[in-house]
Write an enzyme that holds these catalytic residues in place. Structure first.
Site, PDB file in Angstrom:
ATOM      1  N   GLU A   1      12.829 101.445  75.275  1.00  0.00           N
ATOM      2  CA  GLU A   1      12.361 102.711  74.720  1.00  0.00           C
ATOM      3  C   GLU A   1      13.447 103.413  73.904  1.00  0.00           C
ATOM      4  OE1 GLU A   1      14.942 103.843  77.764  1.00  0.00           O
ATOM      5  OE2 GLU A   1      13.313 102.403  77.921  1.00  0.00           O
ATOM      6  N   ASP A   2      14.723 103.192  74.258  1.00  0.00           N
ATOM      7  CA  ASP A   2      15.809 103.862  73.542  1.00  0.00           C
ATOM      8  C   ASP A   2      15.856 103.450  72.069  1.00  0.00           C
ATOM      9  OD1 ASP A   2      16.515 101.291  74.248  1.00  0.00           O
ATOM     10  OD2 ASP A   2      18.417 101.833  75.172  1.00  0.00           O
ATOM     11  N   TYR A   3      15.649 102.159  71.809  1.00  0.00           N
ATOM     12  CA  TYR A   3      15.666 101.668  70.423  1.00  0.00           C
ATOM     13  C   TYR A   3      14.548 102.311  69.603  1.00  0.00           C
ATOM     14  CZ  TYR A   3      14.839  98.531  66.474  1.00  0.00           C
ATOM     15  OH  TYR A   3      14.623  98.029  65.223  1.00  0.00           O
TER      16      TYR A   3
END
Length: 394
Positions: free
Chosen positions: A236-238
Site C-alpha cells: 500500500e505504501d508504493y
C-alpha cells in the site's frame, strides 16, 4: 560467429554502462547521506507547517520485547499538537494491554485506542488502520510501523520537510543497535545496499518510498479515495506514494532515519522479509528482474568480463579489486547512515557484508519461484500490477 561476436560486444558495452551507473549510485548515496542525514535542528530551515497538527496512525499486532519501549517514545515526542491513534485488529491481542498501560501512564497525551479494525480489502494493515484514519482530526497523518522508535524531535524533523509543495515526507529505513549477528546483518543491509538504491532513486526523481514512517497530507489521500482505495494492494505504501505524486505533489526525505527496533529478529526472518519485498517489487515493477545485476558479486563479474574483453585486463584481478572498492564504499556509506560509531567491529561488518551479498541472488530466485507471500496471519497470491488475492484455507 558474427552474431556471437556482436552479442559479446553488446555485453561488453552493457558492462561499461553498468559500471558507470552503479558507481554513480554509490557516489550519490554517500554524498547525500553526508549532506542531508542527521542534521541538527538549527541547520534546518523552519517551514510553515512546523506547528501543524499531526495524527499518528500506529498499526499494532502482537507484542515483542521492544514494543512498549518503542511505543513509549511516541508518547514523549516534543511537539505541540499531535494525537496518537493506536490501532489493534484483535481485541484479545496482548498489544491492547500494552496500549492501556501507556494510556494510563501518559494521561495528558492526546491518545486513543481503536480495536476491531474495519474490513475494506485484503490488506490487513489498512483494515487495522481504518477506524483510526476515519477518526483522525488533523490535516497531516503520520503512518508509522509498530517496530519504529523515535527521538523527541522526530516529528518536528518530519514537519520541517513538509513545505508548501511537498505532499509526503518519508524516513530512510535503518536499524537500531541491537545484539547478535542477525541484528548486524540487518544493519549492514539497511546501511549499504538498501540506501544506495533508495537514495539514488529519490535523488534522480524516481518515487521510492517505504511505509515504515510516512507523513502525508490527509486531504490529498482523501482525493485519491482515502485509505480504502489502497486496501486491494499488499504494498500500500508504493501506491499511496504514487497517488500523491500523480496529483503533482513532491516528496521529501527526513533528516532522521526511520529507526527499526524490533525485539524479534533472526537471519531466517530477515531472509523471508527480503524475499517478500522482492516478490512485491517484481509484480509491481517488471524491470525489477534486472535487480541482481546491481548486486556486488554479479555486477563485478559482468564488469570484470567487459574490462577483459575491451581492455584485455585480467578478469579475476579486476573482479577482486572491484569487490574491494565496493566493500570500502559500503563501509563509508554505513558509517554515514549510522551517524555515529558502529556497535560492531570491522570484522563483524566484513562477515555480515559477505554473507548478505552472497544471499542476494538466492533471495531473488526464491522470490521468482513462488508468487505467494505470507504476511502477518494471511497468505496472498500476487497479481501483475500489485494487486493480490487472499488464499483462504478450505
Amino acid at each position: 560467429m558474427a552474431a556471437l561476436e556482436l552479442a559479446m560486444q553488446g555485453l561488453a558495452v552493457f558492462g561499461l554502462v553498468l559500471f558507470a551507473v552503479l558507481w554513480l549510485m554509490h557516489f550519490m548515496s554517500i554524498i547525500y547521506v553526508r549532506l542531508h542525514l542527521h542534521r541538527k535542528r538549527s541547520e534546518v530551515k523552519q517551514s510553515f507547517s512546523q506547528l501543524a497538527g499531526v495524527s499518528l496512525l500506529k498499526p499494532l499486532k502482537g507484542v515483542d520485547p521492544n514494543l512498549i519501549s518503542n511505543l513509549e517514545t511516541f508518547f514523549t515526542l516534543d511537539y505541540p499538537k499531535f494525537e496518537i491513534l493506536l490501532c489493534v485488529q484483535d481485541q484479545d491481542d496482548p498489544a491492547v494491554d500494552v496500549c492501556k498501560k501507556l494510556l494510563g501512564k501518559y494521561p495528558n497525551v492526546d491518545a486513543r485506542l481503536f480495536t476491531g479494525g474495519k474490513k475494506v480489502g485484503i490488506n490487513p494493515k489498512i483494515n487495522n488502520l481504518m477506524p483510526g484514519y476515519e477518526g483522525a482530526k488533523y490535516g497531516l497523518v503520520w503512518i508509522c510501523d509498530s517496530g519504529i522508535r523515535v527521538k523527541p524531535d522526530t516529528l518536528t524533523d518530519l514537519t520541517n520537510q513538509m513545505t508548501e509543495k511537498v505532499g509526503l515526507v518519508h524516513g530512510l529505513p535503518y536499524v537500531a543497535d541491537r545484539q547478535g549477528f542477525a541484528a548486524t546483518l540487518e544493519q549492514v543491509y539497511f546501511g549499504t545496499s538498501h540506501p544506495r538504491s533508495y537514495i539514488s532513486a529519490n535523488v534522480t526523481g524516481i518515487k521510492c518510498v517505504t511505509g515504515m514512517s510516512c507523513l502525508m497530507r490527509k486531504d490529498v489521500l482523501d482525493q485519491a479515495g482515502g485509505l480504502v482505495a489502497f486496501a486491494q494492494y499488499i504494498a500500500e505504501d508504493y501506491f499511496m506514494a504514487k497517488a500523491i505524486a500523480d496529483r503533482g505533489w513532491k516528496f521529501s526525505m527526513a533528516t532522521q532515519v526511520a529507526l527499526q527496533n524490533s525485539g524479534s529478529y533472526s537471519i531466517g526472518q530477515f531472509q523471508s522479509r527480503m524475499i517478500r519485498w522482492t516478490k512485491l517489487r517484481v509484480n509491481m515493477l517488471p524491470a525489477t528482474v534486472l535487480e541482481p545485476v546491481s548486486e556486488c558479486f554479479l555486477a563485478s563479474l559482468i564488469i570484470g568480463w567487459a574490462a577483459h574483453y575491451i581492455f584485455r585486463w585480467d578478469m579475476m584481478v579486476f573482479f577482486m579489486c572491484h569487490c574491494l572498492a565496493w566493500f570500502l564504499s559500503d563501509y563509508i556509506q554505513l558509517t554515514g547512515v549510522q551517524g555515529g560509531p558502529l556497535c560492531f567491529s570491522k570484522l563483524d561488518f566484513a562477515v555480515a557484508w559477505f554473507i548478505r551479498e552472497s544471499m542476494a541472488v538466492q533471495i531473488f530466485l526464491s522470490a521468482l519461484w513462488d508468487p505467494t507471500i505470507s504476511w502477518r496471519t494471511g497468505r496472498y497470491r500476487l497479481r501483475c500490477g500489485g494487486t493480490a488475492e487472499e488464499i483462504l484455507d478450505v
